[in-house]
Structures are given as structure tokens and as C-alpha cells.
Design a protein around this motif. Structure first.
Motif, PDB file in Angstrom:
ATOM      1  N   VAL A 140       0.836  -0.928   0.123  1.00 29.93           N
ATOM      2  CA  VAL A 140      -0.049  -0.187   0.002  1.00 29.93           C
ATOM      3  C   VAL A 140       0.491   1.435   0.217  1.00 29.93           C
ATOM      4  CG1 VAL A 140      -1.321   1.443   1.654  1.00 29.93           C
ATOM      5  CG2 VAL A 140      -1.897  -1.339   1.357  1.00 29.93           C
ATOM      6  N   THR A 141       2.003   1.462   0.914  1.00 29.33           N
ATOM      7  CA  THR A 141       2.949   2.781   0.952  1.00 29.33           C
ATOM      8  C   THR A 141       3.664   2.763  -0.413  1.00 29.33           C
ATOM      9  OG1 THR A 141       2.656   1.947   3.089  1.00 29.33           O
ATOM     10  CG2 THR A 141       4.316   3.441   2.582  1.00 29.33           C
ATOM     11  N   LEU A 142       4.027   1.331  -0.539  1.00 32.22           N
ATOM     12  CA  LEU A 142       4.864   2.121  -2.604  1.00 32.22           C
ATOM     13  C   LEU A 142       3.937   2.395  -2.999  1.00 32.22           C
ATOM     14  CD1 LEU A 142       6.531  -1.700  -2.302  1.00 32.22           C
ATOM     15  CD2 LEU A 142       8.001   0.329  -2.183  1.00 32.22           C
ATOM     16  N   MET A 191     -12.844  -5.570   8.256  1.00 34.15           N
ATOM     17  CA  MET A 191     -11.174  -5.432   8.573  1.00 34.15           C
ATOM     18  C   MET A 191     -10.351  -4.599   8.427  1.00 34.15           C
ATOM     19  SD  MET A 191     -10.891  -8.963   8.928  1.00 34.15           S
ATOM     20  CE  MET A 191      -8.731  -9.473   8.909  1.00 34.15           C
ATOM     21  N   LEU A 192      -9.643  -4.281   8.883  1.00 31.31           N
ATOM     22  CA  LEU A 192      -8.725  -3.088   9.236  1.00 31.31           C
ATOM     23  C   LEU A 192      -8.475  -2.560   7.239  1.00 31.31           C
ATOM     24  CD1 LEU A 192      -6.800  -0.992  10.393  1.00 31.31           C
ATOM     25  CD2 LEU A 192      -4.428  -3.064   9.954  1.00 31.31           C
ATOM     26  N   ASP A 193      -8.183  -1.612   7.180  1.00 29.95           N
ATOM     27  CA  ASP A 193      -8.351  -0.644   5.541  1.00 29.95           C
ATOM     28  C   ASP A 193      -6.371  -0.347   5.730  1.00 29.95           C
ATOM     29  OD1 ASP A 193      -8.098  -0.213   3.150  1.00 29.95           O
ATOM     30  OD2 ASP A 193     -10.441   1.019   2.994  1.00 29.95           O
ATOM     31  N   LEU A 194      -5.632  -0.986   5.534  1.00 30.87           N
ATOM     32  CA  LEU A 194      -4.717  -0.082   5.451  1.00 30.87           C
ATOM     33  C   LEU A 194      -4.007   0.874   4.306  1.00 30.87           C
ATOM     34  CD1 LEU A 194      -2.367  -2.895   5.877  1.00 30.87           C
ATOM     35  CD2 LEU A 194      -2.621  -0.757   7.689  1.00 30.87           C
ATOM     36  N   GLU A 195      -4.886   0.911   3.538  1.00 34.15           N
ATOM     37  CA  GLU A 195      -4.950   2.665   2.510  1.00 34.15           C
ATOM     38  C   GLU A 195      -5.591   3.784   3.385  1.00 34.15           C
ATOM     39  OE1 GLU A 195      -5.923   1.815  -1.250  1.00 34.15           O
ATOM     40  OE2 GLU A 195      -6.330  -0.030  -0.947  1.00 34.15           O
ATOM     41  N   ALA A 196      -6.855   3.606   4.249  1.00 33.07           N
ATOM     42  CA  ALA A 196      -7.427   4.451   4.988  1.00 33.07           C
ATOM     43  C   ALA A 196      -6.263   4.955   6.541  1.00 33.07           C
ATOM     44  CB  ALA A 196      -8.411   4.015   5.871  1.00 33.07           C
ATOM     45  N   PRO A 197      -6.680   6.219   6.828  1.00 31.45           N
ATOM     46  CA  PRO A 197      -5.254   7.023   7.600  1.00 31.45           C
ATOM     47  C   PRO A 197      -5.950   6.168   9.052  1.00 31.45           C
ATOM     48  CG  PRO A 197      -7.064   8.783   7.189  1.00 31.45           C
ATOM     49  CD  PRO A 197      -7.320   7.377   6.120  1.00 31.45           C
TER      50      PRO A 197
END
Length: 473
Positions: free
Chosen positions: A113-115, A437-443
Motif C-alpha cells: 500500500v505504501t509503495l 477488516m482493517l483497511d491499510l489504505e485508510a489513515p
């Protein structure tokens, strides 16, 4: 026995100047599995000097090259995933199945996601009025990470900082140094240049030296609210930038239209996963008063399915707590709550035979609690769920907001729009609806005493930039 002689500084392993060593204890059996340096101010000073010296070169490295290097690091973690998962289980007791699925799966997903977010940011050109807006890396970042999701928290700080062009000094928890050491090897093998990433070890002394060092431009910290307040106060003296992801006492609201038989197992999962040692754990279950007794019966019976076991066994759902200190604190908080009038509605079964040598704790569900009790107001960071009753949607929101914390939250309803309306009124950093579920694209981050700043995705990278406006006549 694993032994770490010193820190990873300026591209090399360097013996620590600290006289002492820290024994790393497997909480499943109380046995030492190795040692790491106690760390000291001299170690920190060397690491900060190295990071400062590498900053100009790393900041000027083309973004595409930084992305390529970190992508290789992501692949390095994937290749060594079994090794790292086993280390995390040995260090902090989480079941091996959870280590492989979450303790490795989350950082790998976070990398992806970060890349992708950095590629998006790099392609942008922002103009406002007569000014062009630039993102400059903050500088030298001190990343101080916890033990509960050790590699995930390292990745959530170090990867966006490096992608932004910052250089980093990482201090992992003194309970979980070994996965951090492997991470340093992986970054080095991936081509991160000397000094861009540095690693020091130790506890409070090392952390304080990092926070106070004048060569550090930003502190990114995950840990207790008490420690976060101290860091913010020290950082304020020199106006260092801070990003703080702190404690939580998050509410899980069940509205009166849900199927309680279906929701109860998920509500326990949202509290008990990782032995309750999750900052975003939903530890206050707020249920309709007319259905409170029914919910008590359901979750009390289901809690038996969370009995602890050997974390090395693939079927174990809950391992020991990460340390005997954590175990003792959680047990004392439960005992104090019962003395105040709380009622245990879970079975409270004795530990299975053979686990008495470890930092195990039988999960606890408490009812007859109120918002004035310490067990409801303070973060336990253990497998303890409190049930509170509400008298309708507005009352549920009131109870949820009656907390100094605001990190996470949950709402359950058969009507998603109704759940969304309730979620909007909760003062917290994020809310999951119907078990999302946790969304790693969201803050990800908190409000009130749960912290400052955000992690994950685009917003996580933005924390490591300073904005610069260049204005034309």
C-alpha cells in the motif's frame, strides 16, 4: 541463543557502548532465548550522526530508485517470513498461526500500500495561486516501536519515512529486538545506503536519548499514552515534529437490530485477538439494555473457546501475554474491578495443565461495570472485555465518547446506514462497521489521549514531509 552485540549504524554492525545486556524472555515458558544490548546515549549519538550524514544523499536519490530499493526489501521479508514469524512468537508469545497470518501478512500488505501511495505522490504537481507546493523530507526521524505488532509497526514507520527521503534511527521494544535485527539485514541487502537506516537497542534510556538528541528532526512513536505525553513535552522544547499512536479503550456498539448469535463471536475476536494486546482492541462492548443478559450468556460461553495454549502449536488461538509484567498488571486490574462490584460472566476456567510456567491469562468478560471504574476507563492491554448497557443509539454514542481515548471503535447493525450514522458521531480516529477488516489504505491514528498524526498509506507518508511553497511574482 541469539546474540546481538550492538546496533546497526552507518551500514555496519557496531558493538554497543552500553555495559549491560538485556535477556530476551520467551513468555510461553519464562526461558531466555538470547540477549540484546541495553543501549546508551553513545549508541544513539553515533546513529544520529550517521543518519544526519546520509540525509542529503538519500533525500536527493530519485523517488523511483527509493521505491525500487524498498520493493526489494519487501521481497526480502517475504523470503524470510517463516524465520521472522517464529522469532516474533518466541519473543512475545503470539500464536504461530497468527504470526504468519498477521504479524507477517500486515507488514507485507503495508509495504504494498505504501509503495503504491508513494508512486501516486511522486507523480503529482501541486499549484495553488501563484505558488508551487513542494514536499520536502522532514530530516532525521527517530522511530520508536512497540512489542505487540513488532515488525508491522517498524514497517509502518520506517518504510514511509525512507520513501519520503528521510533517514531513520529505529529503536524497537526491548522485548522484541530480533525481528528488528533481521529487518536491518534485509534493508541492507536491498540496497539502502549506509546511514539512511540505523538501529539501536535498549529501553527507556535509549528512547530518552533519541527524543532529546538535537540532531533528530521528528519522532514517530507508538506506545502508552503516559510515554507519549512525556515525549511530546520533551519534543516541544526544541519544536521537533511528533507523530504519536498511543493507547485506546475503544467501544464496540451493538444496536438493537443485530443477530447477537452471529455478532458475539466477532465481538470477542475484536477484543481477544493477540491476547488483547492490540491498541485498537474493542474492549468496551456497549449493548442494548434489554438484551444485556442474552449477550452476557453468549460471550461468556464463547470466551471458553479463547482458552490459552502453547503458541508453537498451529491450532492455538491465544498464547501467553508478552511478559509477566503485562500478565500481572492485567490480573490486578481484574481483581480490583471485582472488588469494586464487577461481575465475571465468563467461565474463568483454570489454565490448562503445563502452562503455569508462562505468562498466560484466562480471558475475562466482565459485566455490572460502569464508566467510573478503572477497568472501563484505563487500557488493560490484555484479554479483558467489559459489557456496558445502553438505552438507544444516542445513549450508546454518549457512553462510547465518555472516554479520554479515541483510537478505534465498532458499530454493528442490520441497517448499514444506521450504523454509519452512529459511527459518524463517535469521537475516534476510525470506526469499523459490522466487523470490517482493517483497511491499510485508510489513515490510522487517534484523537484525544490516543495520539497525534496518522499512519498507513498516503496519509502515513505525508507525516514525513514538510510543505514548501515557492511563489512567483
Amino acid at each position: 541463543m541469539r546474540e546481538i552485540p550492538g546496533g546497526f549504524i552507518d551500514g555496519h554492525w557496531v558493538n554497543s557502548e552500553a555495559p549491560g545486556r538485556i535477556a530476551i524472555i520467551n513468555p510461553a515458558n519464562g526461558q531466555a532465548i538470547g540477549h540484546a544490548p541495553a543501549g546508551c546515549e553513545t549508541d544513539v549519538a553515533k546513529a544520529v550522526v550517521a543518519a544526519h550524514g546520509a540525509f542529503a544523499g538519500w533525500a536527493s536519490t530519485p523517488v523511483a530508485e527509493r521505491i525500487a530499493i524498498l520493493r526489494r526489501a519487501r521481497d526480502g521479508i517475504s523470503k524470510r517470513s517463516d524465520e521472522i514469524a517464529a522469532l516474533i512468537t518466541q519473543q512475545m508469545g503470539t500464536p504461530i498461526s497468527f504470526s504468519k497470518a498477521a504479524q507477517i501478512g500486515l507488514p507485507l500488505r503495508n509495504f504494498d500500500v505504501t509503495l503504491a501511495a508513494m508512486e501516486e505522490i511522486a507523480g503529482e504537481e501541486v499549484t495553488l495561486g501563484r505558488s508551487r507546493i513542494f514536499r520536502d523530507p522532514v530530516g532525521v526521524v527517530a522511530a520508536i516501536t512497540p512489542w505487540n505488532f513488532p515488525l508491522h509497526q517498524i514497517v509502518a514507520k520506517v518504510v514511509p519515512a525512507l520513501l519520503a527521503g528521510c533517514t531513520v534511527v529505529l529503536k524497537p521494544s526491548e522485548l522484541t529486538p530480533f525481528d528488528a535485527a533481521v529487518f536491518a539485514e534485509i534493508l541492507n541487502d536491498a540496497g539502502v545506503p549506509a546511514g539512511a537506516f540505523n538501529l539501536v537497542f535498549g529501553g527507556a534510556e535509549t528512547g530518552a536519548a533519541l527524543v532529546e538528541h538535537p540532531g533528530v528532526d521528528m519522532i514517530s512513536f507508538t506506545g502508552s499514552t503516559r510515554a507519549g505525553r512525556s515525549i511530546a513535552a520533551i519534543a516541544g522544547g526544541s519544536l521537533k515534529k511528533v507523530s504519536l499512536e498511543l493507547g485506546g479503550k475503544s467501544a464496540n456498539i451493538l444496536l438493537d437490530d443485530v443477530d447477537y448469535e452471529k455478532v458475539a463471536p466477532a465481538a470477542l475476536q475484536q477484543c481477544f485477538v493477540n491476547a488483547g494486546q492490540t491498541c485498537a482492541a474493542l474492549t468496551r462492548l456497549i449493548v442494548p439494555r434489554q438484551h444485556k443478559e442474552r449477550v452476557e450468556q453468549l460471550v461468556g460461553q464463547l470466551a471458553d473457546g479463547w482458552q490459552p495454549g502453547d503458541p508453537d502449536l498451529p491450532d492455538t488461538r491465544m498464547g501467553p501475554m508478552a511478559s509477566f509484567v503485562q500478565q500481572g498488571r492485567a490480573k490486578r486490574m481484574v481483581a480490583a474491578a471485582v472488588k469494586e462490584g464487577a461481575r465475571i460472566v465468563s467461565n474463568g476456567a483454570e489454565l490448562p495443565e503445563g502452562l503455569n510456567a508462562g505468562a498466560y491469562m484466562t480471558p475475562v468478560v466482565l459485566s455490572d461495570v460502569d464508566s467510573d471504574m478503572d477497568i472501563v476507563r484505563d487500557e488493560v492491554f490484555g484479554p479483558v472485555l467489559c459489557i456496558l448497557a445502553h438505552d438507544g443509539d444516542e445513549d450508546a454514542v454518549r457512553i462510547a465518547n465518555d472516554s479520554e481515548y479515541g483510537l478505534s471503535g465498532g458499530v454493528w447493525s442490520a441497517d448499514e446506514n444506521r450504523a454509519f450514522a452512529v459511527a459518524r458521531r463517535i469521537r475516534t480516529g476510525q470506526v469499523v462497521i459490522n466487523g470490517a477488516m482493517l483497511d491499510l489504505e485508510a489513515p490510522f491514528g487517534g484523537v484525544k489521549q490516543s495520539g497525534l498524526g496518522r499512519e498507513y498509506g498516503r496519509h502515513g507518508i505525508e507525516e514525513f514531509f514538510n510543505l514548501k511553497a515557492i511563489t512567483r511574482p
